[in-house]
Write an enzyme that holds these catalytic residues in place. Structure first.
Site, short mmCIF file in Angstrom:
data_model
loop_
_atom_site.label_atom_id
_atom_site.label_comp_id
_atom_site.label_asym_id
_atom_site.label_seq_id
_atom_site.Cartn_x
_atom_site.Cartn_y
_atom_site.Cartn_z
N GLU A 138 -2.89 -20.96 62.74
CA GLU A 138 -1.46 -22.18 61.97
C GLU A 138 0.28 -21.65 61.82
O GLU A 138 -0.39 -19.90 62.91
CB GLU A 138 -1.43 -21.97 60.11
CG GLU A 138 -1.67 -20.04 60.26
CD GLU A 138 -2.36 -19.20 58.92
OE1 GLU A 138 -3.58 -20.39 59.09
OE2 GLU A 138 -2.05 -18.77 58.16
N LYS A 140 3.61 -19.76 62.26
CA LYS A 140 4.09 -18.71 61.75
C LYS A 140 5.30 -18.78 61.24
O LYS A 140 6.44 -18.88 62.67
CB LYS A 140 4.54 -17.71 62.92
CG LYS A 140 5.45 -15.74 62.70
CD LYS A 140 4.63 -14.94 63.39
CE LYS A 140 5.11 -13.98 62.45
NZ LYS A 140 6.50 -13.27 62.09
N ASP A 142 8.98 -18.77 59.51
CA ASP A 142 10.21 -17.75 59.92
C ASP A 142 11.29 -17.25 58.73
O ASP A 142 11.98 -18.21 59.07
CB ASP A 142 11.29 -18.02 61.63
CG ASP A 142 11.54 -16.71 61.36
OD1 ASP A 142 12.03 -15.47 60.78
OD2 ASP A 142 12.73 -17.58 62.82
N TYR A 251 -0.07 -19.14 52.52
CA TYR A 251 -0.94 -18.79 54.05
C TYR A 251 -2.26 -18.20 54.02
O TYR A 251 -2.20 -17.65 54.93
CB TYR A 251 0.07 -18.66 55.61
CG TYR A 251 1.03 -17.56 55.41
CD1 TYR A 251 0.26 -16.77 55.04
CD2 TYR A 251 2.54 -17.94 55.39
CE1 TYR A 251 1.29 -15.33 54.87
CE2 TYR A 251 2.55 -17.02 55.17
CZ TYR A 251 3.19 -15.60 55.34
OH TYR A 251 3.73 -14.64 54.72
N LYS A 348 3.97 -14.73 69.71
CA LYS A 348 5.23 -15.18 69.04
C LYS A 348 5.75 -16.03 70.70
O LYS A 348 5.43 -15.77 71.74
CB LYS A 348 6.00 -13.79 69.70
CG LYS A 348 5.41 -12.18 68.99
CD LYS A 348 6.51 -13.42 67.41
CE LYS A 348 7.58 -12.64 67.11
NZ LYS A 348 8.41 -12.55 66.28
N CYS A 442 48.95 -28.47 65.67
CA CYS A 442 47.43 -29.09 65.82
C CYS A 442 47.57 -29.63 67.12
O CYS A 442 48.28 -29.88 67.97
CB CYS A 442 47.82 -30.55 65.33
SG CYS A 442 46.07 -31.74 65.32
N CYS A 445 47.84 -33.23 67.25
CA CYS A 445 49.20 -34.22 66.74
C CYS A 445 50.57 -33.15 66.34
O CYS A 445 51.80 -33.49 66.60
CB CYS A 445 49.27 -35.04 64.55
SG CYS A 445 48.86 -33.31 63.84
N CYS A 460 44.60 -29.15 59.33
CA CYS A 460 46.41 -29.49 60.23
C CYS A 460 46.14 -30.31 58.58
O CYS A 460 45.32 -31.20 58.81
CB CYS A 460 45.77 -30.62 61.28
SG CYS A 460 46.96 -31.75 61.06
N CYS A 465 47.24 -37.25 61.64
CA CYS A 465 46.97 -36.82 62.64
C CYS A 465 45.95 -37.30 63.04
O CYS A 465 44.91 -38.00 62.86
CB CYS A 465 46.22 -35.37 62.50
SG CYS A 465 45.19 -34.67 63.88
S1 IVH Z 1 -0.50 -13.57 57.56
C1 IVH Z 1 -2.86 -9.87 56.09
N1 IVH Z 1 0.60 -15.69 58.46
O1 IVH Z 1 4.67 -12.37 59.20
C2 IVH Z 1 -1.73 -10.59 57.46
N2 IVH Z 1 1.70 -14.42 58.23
O2 IVH Z 1 4.87 -10.02 60.97
C3 IVH Z 1 -0.15 -11.33 55.99
N3 IVH Z 1 4.25 -14.70 58.20
O3 IVH Z 1 5.41 -10.18 56.80
C4 IVH Z 1 0.09 -12.34 56.65
N4 IVH Z 1 3.68 -16.64 58.97
O4 IVH Z 1 5.79 -12.89 56.17
C5 IVH Z 1 0.41 -14.47 57.88
N5 IVH Z 1 0.80 -17.92 58.68
C6 IVH Z 1 1.51 -16.70 58.43
C7 IVH Z 1 2.52 -15.82 58.46
C8 IVH Z 1 2.59 -15.67 58.24
C9 IVH Z 1 4.54 -16.01 58.98
C10 IVH Z 1 4.71 -13.34 58.10
C11 IVH Z 1 4.69 -12.85 57.18
C12 IVH Z 1 4.38 -10.97 57.71
C13 IVH Z 1 5.33 -10.92 59.26
C14 IVH Z 1 4.30 -10.32 59.54
#
Ligand code: IVH
Length: 701
Positions: A138, A140, A142, A251, A348, A442, A445, A460, A465
């Site tokens: 799934e 990750k 941010d 998640y 990553k 500016c 103008c 400005c 302008c």
């Molecule tokens: S699972 C024990 N699933 O990534 C496992 N984490 O570096 C718990 N994060 O602090 C994490 N998306 O904030 C999991 N689909 C996802 C995620 C996720 C983002 C973040 C989470 C965690 C960090 C780990």
């Protein structure tokens, strides 16, 4: 979560209560009305915030909400802890107390390539002594991580990650996030207490809009969606948190026990993917639609790379994928270190940072006169896009980052949306780098620039302008304003340069004969342009108000203003104090409006537009029965039984929708009658067009 039948019932109930918005009607049935309204509003919150598919207009929603509030005010004993009115937090939090997590919040180990994933898979198979392992993959997210506790179906606590063992209690702030249900039917699954983990995020577009607004208001620019989300979660005023548009994705089900305290995660709920489906069913936003259960690590790799390629298409910032051993039994056998589980790993994506040289800084003029320094850098590829110009926002940012011409700079694409300069690299300086001089005049103008002491931007202030004039015209014709199709910025520039367009009113005085003589214009294109311009005269008042580009007046404020008058010039009679009494209008916005309507040039422009036939009255907008279909496109096909095609099309337009001429990707809904033919086939092929029967169409109206 809600079956089709339940949704229909709730819509029916919605309609009943929309007829009863006069509180006296429901006060004698207060108890049942409270219960019904809570159900209705929770349902619409889910439609709007979780499904992103609202089925009533914002106005209707507000009416229902206000009704519930009124009943609760009269009968406080009817107030329920999961009432949507309880999302509005009052007062300020002084500090966030520390709270221990039920299960430590571990972090994730990272992987960067196929070899790392192969190694991870080998380790898991060794630990579990299994030849094959199933993984759930799934995104990750941010953002900022949160942990929620639900007890007896009610949200009782929200916390930040903190150091993993102990977090900060932020329940008040979490309660205002409408994508997180205040109550959920966990007992349906035999769960008495659960801890959920997830991420709080800001939609990339929303983040961009917040920054545009902040820049407009002269506030500091927010660096990226992640910091914005985690900063917002810790704001002391929950009302402000609500205004940030945060959304929560869940998640991970970290803990789930039944009434006897027995752990359900393994023998009852057996896999991670199953728990995600359960959370989705309980009304949470989850990565459900983009998760994939993979049979082996090769499939995992393909899915990770697939998402790396299309990460930009995802509305939220993601910086990788998370690969999790799917079965809880296998997770248990894999174990964990003190830092991260051995059953999961983050994959990553390639970094979105790069270093490059700053070649020059030039200054652009916005439609409100704001002067923005723009860095010209040696073109560099960043996550698939070549970057050459980067906004430095304002002088404060420029000075704070101490960026000099000739410097090496570190750049990042925040939220996949806008690239920005993280910092300069002074270590790489040779000594011939130049400090950037901010202009005194500016660039368009030459008039003297002005700095308002409580703003970060320099402006400005010459209303004539040229760059500002063109900018204002472009804004006026733009899609969200008067929506004059075919009149984009390049045409505005062309007409301006040709002397055909000197101000907004000139749009309605264009000399079409002259345009026909210009290069690149034919009868057809000119007549299309003319009809688009003519049609715009009938746009609802709110679009005109928005199009005028009054400082701090966005689409929402424009709507509020349009509702408050019969004729545009009535706004002129309102004082800043009166304006402030209106919904969502604060002192700053109120004084900007009042100031604008006291400016003789602006009044003159409005009068000219009126003489040229532009609608100034609220009538055109009030012909709309609702705006629930706003932005939605429809097409009817086949023999209709319940209404004629003209009637049907009228209904769509009355609710703010649009009729399209043919089936294309732009079409949202195809309504089909008897013996529909090729249009239906085509719509099915496109896949994104929703196909409705006549009844279903009536249902959404
Ligand atoms: S699972 C024990 N699933 O990534 C496992 N984490 O570096 C718990 N994060 O602090 C994490 N998306 O904030 C999991 N689909 C996802 C995620 C996720 C983002 C973040 C989470 C965690 C960090 C780990």
């Amino acid at each position: 979560m809600y079956s089709k039948n339940q949704q229909q019932e709730l819509l029916e109930l919605t309609r009943q209560y929309l007829k009863k918005t006069e509180p006296s009607v429901v006060l004698n049935e207060a108890q049942s009305a409270t219960e019904a309204l809570i159900k209705i509003i929770n349902f619409h919150d889910w439609k709007y915030y979780v499904q992103s598919e609202p089925v009533i207009s914002d106005f209707e929603y507000d009416m229902l909400f206000k009704l519930l509030k009124k009943i609760e005010a009269q009968f406080p004993e009817l107030m329920k802890p999961d009432s949507p009115t309880q999302r509005v937090a009052y007062g300020l939090t002084k500090a966030f107390p520390s709270v221990p997590h039920l299960v430590p919040m571990l972090s994730l180990d990272n992987s960067y390539n196929e070899a790392d994933l192969t190694e991870f898979d080998r380790r898991v198979r060794d630990l579990t002594e299994m030849p094959h392992i199933e993984y759930c993959v799934e995104p990750k997210f941010d953002g900022a991580s949160i942990a929620l506790i639900y007890e007896n179906d009610l949200l009782v606590r929200g916390a930040t990650r903190g150091d993993g063992a102990v977090g900060e209690e932020i329940t008040n702030n979490v309660r205002v996030l409408r994508s997180l249900p205040l109550s959920a039917n966990f007992s349906k699954y035999g769960i008495a207490k659960a801890e959920l983990r997830g991420e709080v995020l800001i939609n990339k577009e929303k983040f961009k809009a917040i920054n545009e607004k902040r820049q407009e208001e002269g506030l500091n620019i927010l660096a990226n969606p992640r910091n914005t989300a985690s900063g917002a979660l810790r704001m002391l005023d929950a009302k402000e948190v609500a205004g940030r548009g945060l959304e929560g994705f869940m998640y991970h089900l970290a803990y789930a026990v039944d009434m006897q305290g027995k752990n359900l995660l393994r023998d009852t709920i057996t896999s991670h993917s199953q728990s995600l489906e359960m959370l989705y069913d309980l009304g949470f936003k989850t990565p459900n639609e983009i998760k994939k259960v993979c049979k082996n690590i090769e499939e995992v790799m393909r899915f990770c790379r697939e998402w790396e390629d299309k990460r930009d298409t995802f509305p939220y910032e993601i910086d990788g994928m998370v690969v999790k051993v799917n079965e809880y039994r296998m997770q248990e056998m894999s174990g964990a270190t003190s830092h991260h589980p051995r059953w999961a790993i983050a994959f990553k994506f390639k970094a979105k940072q790069a270093t490059t040289r700053l070649n020059n800084v030039f200054f652009s003029v916005g439609r409100t006169g704001a002067i923005t320094p723009i860095a010209q850098v040696e073109p560099v590829a960043l996550a698939g896009v070549t970057i050459s110009n980067i906004s430095l926002f304002n002088e404060d940012v420029l000075r704070e980052k101490d960026v000099r011409i000739g410097d090496m700079v570190l750049i990042e694409r925040a939220g996949d949306v806008i690239p920005y300069i993280v910092k300069s690299i002074p270590e790489a300086r040779k000594g011939n780098e130049q400090i950037v001089e901010f202009p005194k005049h500016c660039p368009s103008c030459s008039s003297e620039l002005v700095k308002n002491p409580d703003e970060a931007v320099i402006r400005c202030v010459n209303v004539n302008c040229p760059t500002q004039v063109v900018g204002r015209i472009i804004h006026f014709v733009s899609r969200d304003a008067m929506d004059i199709r075919g009149m984009g910025s390049s045409l505005v520039y062309k007409f301006y340069d040709a002397g055909l367009l000197k101000n907004i009113a000139d749009i309605y005085r264009l000399d079409y004969a002259k345009i026909l003589e210009m290069e690149g214009f034919q009868e057809k294109s000119v007549s299309n342009l003319k009809s688009a311009i003519e049609a715009s005269k009938q746009q609802p008042l709110e679009r005109l108000i928005f199009g005028l580009g009054i400082r701090h007046v966005g689409e929402t404020t424009a709507k509020v203003l349009a509702k408050s008058v019969n004729h545009l010039l009535e706004i002129k009679e309102k004082s800043a104090e009166q304006l402030q009494e209106m919904e969502d209008i604060g002192p700053k916005v109120a004084s900007a409006i009042a100031e604008s309507f006291h400016h003789e040039d602006n009044i003159q422009l409005i009068r000219e537009l009126e003489q040229l036939g532009v609608n100034m009255t609220a009538d055109a907008s009030s012909q709309l029965v609702s705006n629930k279909l706003e932005g939605k496109t429809f097409l009817f096909t086949g023999t209709l039984e319940k209404f004629s095609r003209t009637e049907a099309e009228k209904m769509v337009e009355e609710h703010g929708g649009k009729i399209l001429g043919s089936v294309s990707k732009k079409l949202d809904y195809l309504v089909v009658g008897e013996s529909a033919g090729s249009k239906l086939e085509k719509a099915k092929k496109i896949g994104t067009v929703k196909i409705l029967s006549e009844e279903e169409f009536l249902g959404i109206i």
